[in-house]
Scaffold this motif. Structure first.
Motif, PDB file in Angstrom:
ATOM      1  N   LEU A 258      34.296  25.733  34.590  1.00 38.50           N
ATOM      2  CA  LEU A 258      34.959  27.031  34.528  1.00 38.50           C
ATOM      3  C   LEU A 258      36.179  26.979  35.443  1.00 38.50           C
ATOM      4  N   VAL A 259      37.345  27.146  34.857  1.00 40.42           N
ATOM      5  CA  VAL A 259      38.599  27.049  35.609  1.00 40.42           C
ATOM      6  C   VAL A 259      39.249  28.428  35.654  1.00 40.42           C
ATOM      7  N   VAL A 260      39.380  28.971  36.861  1.00 40.14           N
ATOM      8  CA  VAL A 260      40.028  30.268  37.054  1.00 40.14           C
ATOM      9  C   VAL A 260      41.518  30.040  37.277  1.00 40.14           C
ATOM     10  N   ILE A 261      42.332  30.756  36.518  1.00 44.25           N
ATOM     11  CA  ILE A 261      43.791  30.577  36.547  1.00 44.25           C
ATOM     12  C   ILE A 261      44.431  31.862  37.053  1.00 44.25           C
TER      13      ILE A 261
ATOM     14  N   SER B  46      48.403  26.927  30.901  1.00 43.26           N
ATOM     15  CA  SER B  46      47.317  26.257  31.610  1.00 43.26           C
ATOM     16  C   SER B  46      45.968  26.546  30.959  1.00 43.26           C
ATOM     17  N   ALA B  47      45.754  27.813  30.580  1.00 43.86           N
ATOM     18  CA  ALA B  47      44.494  28.194  29.949  1.00 43.86           C
ATOM     19  C   ALA B  47      44.289  27.454  28.633  1.00 43.86           C
TER      20      ALA B  47
ATOM     21  N   LEU C 196      41.668  33.299  32.543  1.00 45.83           N
ATOM     22  CA  LEU C 196      43.029  33.673  32.943  1.00 45.83           C
ATOM     23  C   LEU C 196      43.029  35.088  33.506  1.00 45.83           C
ATOM     24  N   LEU C 197      43.365  35.216  34.789  1.00 40.75           N
ATOM     25  CA  LEU C 197      43.392  36.524  35.439  1.00 40.75           C
ATOM     26  C   LEU C 197      44.715  37.242  35.174  1.00 40.75           C
ATOM     27  N   ASP C 198      44.725  38.523  35.446  1.00 42.34           N
ATOM     28  CA  ASP C 198      45.962  39.289  35.366  1.00 42.34           C
ATOM     29  C   ASP C 198      46.930  38.807  36.445  1.00 42.34           C
ATOM     30  N   ILE C 199      48.187  39.109  36.239  1.00 41.60           N
ATOM     31  CA  ILE C 199      49.225  38.711  37.195  1.00 41.60           C
ATOM     32  C   ILE C 199      48.934  39.318  38.567  1.00 41.60           C
ATOM     33  N   VAL C 200      49.082  38.472  39.595  1.00 45.92           N
ATOM     34  CA  VAL C 200      48.853  38.901  40.978  1.00 45.92           C
ATOM     35  C   VAL C 200      50.202  38.962  41.691  1.00 45.92           C
ATOM     36  N   THR C 201      50.444  40.027  42.406  1.00 47.39           N
ATOM     37  CA  THR C 201      51.715  40.183  43.118  1.00 47.39           C
ATOM     38  C   THR C 201      51.782  39.218  44.300  1.00 47.39           C
ATOM     39  N   ASP C 202      53.006  39.064  44.824  1.00 46.28           N
ATOM     40  CA  ASP C 202      53.220  38.157  45.962  1.00 46.28           C
ATOM     41  C   ASP C 202      52.717  38.817  47.250  1.00 46.28           C
ATOM     42  N   SER C 203      51.403  38.863  47.360  1.00 50.20           N
ATOM     43  CA  SER C 203      50.758  39.479  48.525  1.00 50.20           C
ATOM     44  C   SER C 203      49.614  38.571  48.960  1.00 50.20           C
TER      45      SER C 203
ATOM     46  N   ASP D  34      32.203  31.988  40.996  1.00 47.75           N
ATOM     47  CA  ASP D  34      31.580  31.083  40.035  1.00 47.75           C
ATOM     48  C   ASP D  34      32.536  30.031  39.509  1.00 47.75           C
ATOM     49  N   ALA D  35      33.785  30.075  39.940  1.00 44.07           N
ATOM     50  CA  ALA D  35      34.772  29.101  39.469  1.00 44.07           C
ATOM     51  C   ALA D  35      34.376  27.694  39.908  1.00 44.07           C
ATOM     52  N   ASP D  36      34.596  26.729  39.028  1.00 41.62           N
ATOM     53  CA  ASP D  36      34.419  25.318  39.389  1.00 41.62           C
ATOM     54  C   ASP D  36      35.733  24.717  39.863  1.00 41.62           C
ATOM     55  N   MET D  37      36.835  25.338  39.463  1.00 38.10           N
ATOM     56  CA  MET D  37      38.171  24.868  39.832  1.00 38.10           C
ATOM     57  C   MET D  37      39.106  26.075  39.786  1.00 38.10           C
ATOM     58  N   ILE D  38      40.124  26.036  40.623  1.00 37.36           N
ATOM     59  CA  ILE D  38      41.087  27.130  40.659  1.00 37.36           C
ATOM     60  C   ILE D  38      42.488  26.562  40.453  1.00 37.36           C
ATOM     61  N   LEU D  39      43.233  27.180  39.544  1.00 37.31           N
ATOM     62  CA  LEU D  39      44.643  26.867  39.342  1.00 37.31           C
ATOM     63  C   LEU D  39      45.444  28.106  39.697  1.00 37.31           C
TER      64      LEU D  39
END
Length: 393
Positions: free
Chosen positions: A173-176, A204-205, A217-224, A237-242
């Motif tokens: 499971l790859v979280v992007i 990537s997804a 694929l997550l929603d866009i995250v602001t520069d915070s 639960d992610a096995d890898m994060i991009l």
């Protein structure tokens, strides 16, 4: 653009790949669902295949010794019967059990049947055209090894053994996480100046799915820093994060620092071009690839670091990239100290350079058939030179 360090591209990859272990999650599935999956156990044959002596041809089962001297001008004549005894033969079909006492099959083409008499025009030796017990698979044999990438033919072998379910490693499971104030969701109308549609996360997804993983694929995250941190820790639960974007050294580039605060930042700044701002890290034993926001730099980082990490994570056997040889139509430049990925289009054996610079020109990757990879110690490749092109698939 200044970085605290710039590590050799290959050394950075080796450091990254040795910093985490493949996943141990296993699931049991019907074999019909296991094409392209990685087997998580050795498969030992519980039966012989075939489990009986079988005819390998359509023809007549005989005792081979009774065909001695048979030839085109001097046939041996046997009587067609329902049981084997001296002077008789029995009709058999491909795959049918061999009658007791028979030890060979005469092909139909080498015989003439007249009533209950069979003329045999070929002398054959014992076991000719006979499949022995265990000829295909022997009981107790390891037929498939743990870690094998299953193909349809492998699954057919499992079916021949009467196996219905097997254990396979779960798909990683790859979280992007796409980051950036300038990013807009694809459904938005009327982009403001300075806004661009989010593409790196989508790309990537799709590649993760193509490689056999499960993308989230997550929603866009602001520069915070807080929002980036929240996106990471809310997916335990992610096995890898991009992550995509926020890896440079500007005022809004927080991703590497957040990764370091949650785990360990292994590398920030690598010797690949485009893709220098790539960062690599580990959080709770899980690999984290921080891709630059420029699309071409992002895809190079994904191909060079992400694919290798994903394959290790999922127990997927290494395989060489698909390549072709082509002759360059024009010069392409490299950068001393950087592994350079130059985009080219192939036309009748000719490699045509596209955009050799410009990490933000996404369409140049779409137009390209592959990359010419220029090593760190070479200044470039000249027109007319034969090169290896790594295909983009």
């Amino acid at each position: 653009m200044m970085f605290k360090e710039r590590i050799n591209a290959q050394k950075a990859k080796e450091l990254f790949l040795h910093s985490f272990q493949p996943i141990s999650k296993i699931e049991t599935l019907p074999i019909e669902e296991c094409d392209g999956r990685i087997i998580a156990e050795n498969i030992i044959a519980s039966i012989d295949v075939p489990h009986y002596r079988r005819a390998a041809m359509d023809g007549f089962a005989v005792m081979a010794s009774e065909t001695l001297g048979a030839g085109t001008g001097s046939p041996v004549i046997l009587r067609l019967a329902n049981s084997m005894e001296k002077g008789t033969c029995m009709r058999v079909h491909t795959g049918s059990p061999m009658p007791e006492k028979s030890d060979a099959v005469v092909m139909m083409e080498d015989t003439v049947l007249s009533g209950d008499k069979v003329e045999i025009f070929a002398q054959i030796h014992p076991f000719k055209n006979v499949g022995a017990i265990g000829e295909d698979v022997q009981k107790g044999e390891i037929i498939l090894n743990r870690g094998r990438l299953l193909r349809p033919c492998d699954i057919a072998v499992l079916a021949s053994l009467g196996i219905g379910n097997i254990k396979v490693f779960k798909r990683p499971l790859v979280v992007i996480i796409p980051t950036g104030e300038e990013l807009a969701p694809r459904g938005k109308k009327n982009l403001a100046d300075g806004e661009v549609y989010e593409t790196n996360g989508l790309m990537s997804a799709l590649y993760i799915r193509k490689w056999g993983g499960i993308p989230r694929l997550l929603d866009i995250v602001t520069d915070s820093p807080e929002k980036i941190k929240e996106a990471i820790i809310s997916n335990p639960d992610a096995d890898m994060i991009l992550t995509s974007g926020g890896t440079s050294v500007g005022k809004r580039d927080f991703v590497p620092a957040v990764v370091g605060s949650l785990g360990k930042l292994l590398v920030h700044g690598v010797g690949i071009s485009p893709g220098k701002p790539t960062a690599l890290g580990i959080i709770n034993g899980k690999p984290v690839l921080c891709m630059p926001g420029y699309p071409v730099a992002g895809i190079v980082a994904l191909f060079f670091y992400g694919k290798a990490a994903f394959r290790r994570l999922g127990h997927i056997p290494d395989e060489p990239e698909r390549t072709v040889r082509a002759v360059l139509s024009g010069k392409i430049a490299g950068r001393t100290g950087y592994k350079t990925f130059a985009r080219v289009k192939i036309d009748n054996g000719v490699a045509i350079p596209l955009a050799t610079a410009g990490a933000g020109i996404l369409s140049s990757v779409s137009k390209a058939d592959g990359f010419v990879i220029i090593p760190e110690n070479i200044e470039g490749r000249n027109a007319g030179e034969e090169v290896e092109v790594v295909l983009i698939e």
